[in-house]
Design a protein around this motif. Structure first.
Motif, PDB file in Angstrom:
ATOM      1  N   ASP A 161      42.702  38.928  29.502  1.00 43.71           N
ATOM      2  CA  ASP A 161      42.676  38.618  31.044  1.00 43.71           C
ATOM      3  C   ASP A 161      41.613  39.344  31.744  1.00 43.71           C
ATOM      4  O   ASP A 161      41.817  39.537  33.040  1.00 43.71           O
ATOM      5  N   THR A 198      40.585  36.589  34.461  1.00 44.99           N
ATOM      6  CA  THR A 198      41.685  36.088  35.355  1.00 44.99           C
ATOM      7  C   THR A 198      42.114  37.599  35.946  1.00 44.99           C
ATOM      8  O   THR A 198      42.505  37.236  37.219  1.00 44.99           O
ATOM      9  N   ALA A 247      50.133  39.484  33.042  1.00 45.02           N
ATOM     10  CA  ALA A 247      48.609  39.070  32.563  1.00 45.02           C
ATOM     11  C   ALA A 247      48.582  38.288  31.205  1.00 45.02           C
ATOM     12  O   ALA A 247      48.056  39.047  30.193  1.00 45.02           O
ATOM     13  N   CYS A 251      47.320  35.892  28.215  1.00 53.31           N
ATOM     14  CA  CYS A 251      46.079  35.210  27.752  1.00 53.31           C
ATOM     15  C   CYS A 251      46.002  33.827  27.782  1.00 53.31           C
ATOM     16  O   CYS A 251      46.651  33.131  27.250  1.00 53.31           O
TER      17      CYS A 251
END
Length: 228
Positions: A129, A132, A188, A190
């Motif tokens: 992550d 992101t 979080a 993937c």
């Protein structure tokens, strides 16, 4: 400082590729998965149930020290002073990392460490992550992917070369289970960042994949003249 985020599922070659690309560009390589593996290893050593958040959180004490050191240009992981770089690469440690990384308290414990390193160095950081959550402002974001079969074959050969007694079927099963855990967890997951470039290296050699990463970075440097 230049920040490059490389995300993707287990076995996609993120660590190998990121390390090689970072060396070529003179950047620091940060393997965030190794951080979670280290916390997972610590939890398992203390008899914690890695599937139980409270059990894992109880092992994150004030004297727990997780360190990322660079020795002769290579990243090494230390757990309370012990070099555990090799011990965190077993299938058990991989599953432990997948489980503990879904615990918010663990992510908070490691979050500042990851960002602090990135703020002080031009780096390539890989994980699940990074683009992101950890480094949403990364200059270049790449989502590295390969088929489960290709990834399992790579991991199987890697483990056998290290003398581990495992079968391809076991590795594929663990890989499939981890993919499901990593992509569907509420914290979080993937997933590919909206502005990340998808790089499927199922049929690529490591050298070809490194070359592709370097080309993507150079493309961004060309587009952004102030990109250093």
């Amino acid at each position: 400082m230049t920040k490059i985020a490389i995300d993707g599922p287990a076995g996609a070659g993120k660590s190998t590729i990121s390390r090689a690309a970072a060396k070529d560009m003179g950047y620091i390589y940060i393997d965030t998965g190794a951080l979670y593996r280290t916390v997972g290893l610590n939890a398992m050593r203390q008899g914690a149930d890695v599937n139980d958040a409270d059990s894992v959180i109880a092992t994150i004490t004030e004297d727990l020290k997780v360190e990322l050191r660079f020795i002769d240009g290579e990243q090494r992981m230390f757990l309370s002073g012990e070099d555990v770089s090799d011990k965190i690469r077993t299938p058990e440690a991989s599953m432990g990392a997948s489980n503990v990384s879904a615990i918010p308290a663990v992510r908070t414990f490691l979050f500042d460490l990851q960002r602090d390193i990135a703020s002080r160095n031009s780096c390539i950081m890989d994980g699940r992550d990074i683009g992101t959550v950890v480094l949403p402002d990364a200059d270049v974001k790449i989502f590295m992917f390969a088929s489960p079969e290709a990834r399992a074959e790579r991991r199987y050969k890697e483990l056998v070369a290290k003398g581990k007694e495992v079968t391809y079927e076991e590795v594929l099963s663990d890989m499939t289970e981890r993919d499901k855990n990593d992509s569907t967890r509420s914290v979080a997951p993937c997933v590919q960042a909206e502005d990340a470039i998808l790089l499927d290296n199922s049929d690529m050699t490591p050298e070809q994949t490194v070359s592709s990463v370097l080309k993507l970075v150079k493309r961004y440097k060309h587009k952004h003249r102030n990109f250093y």
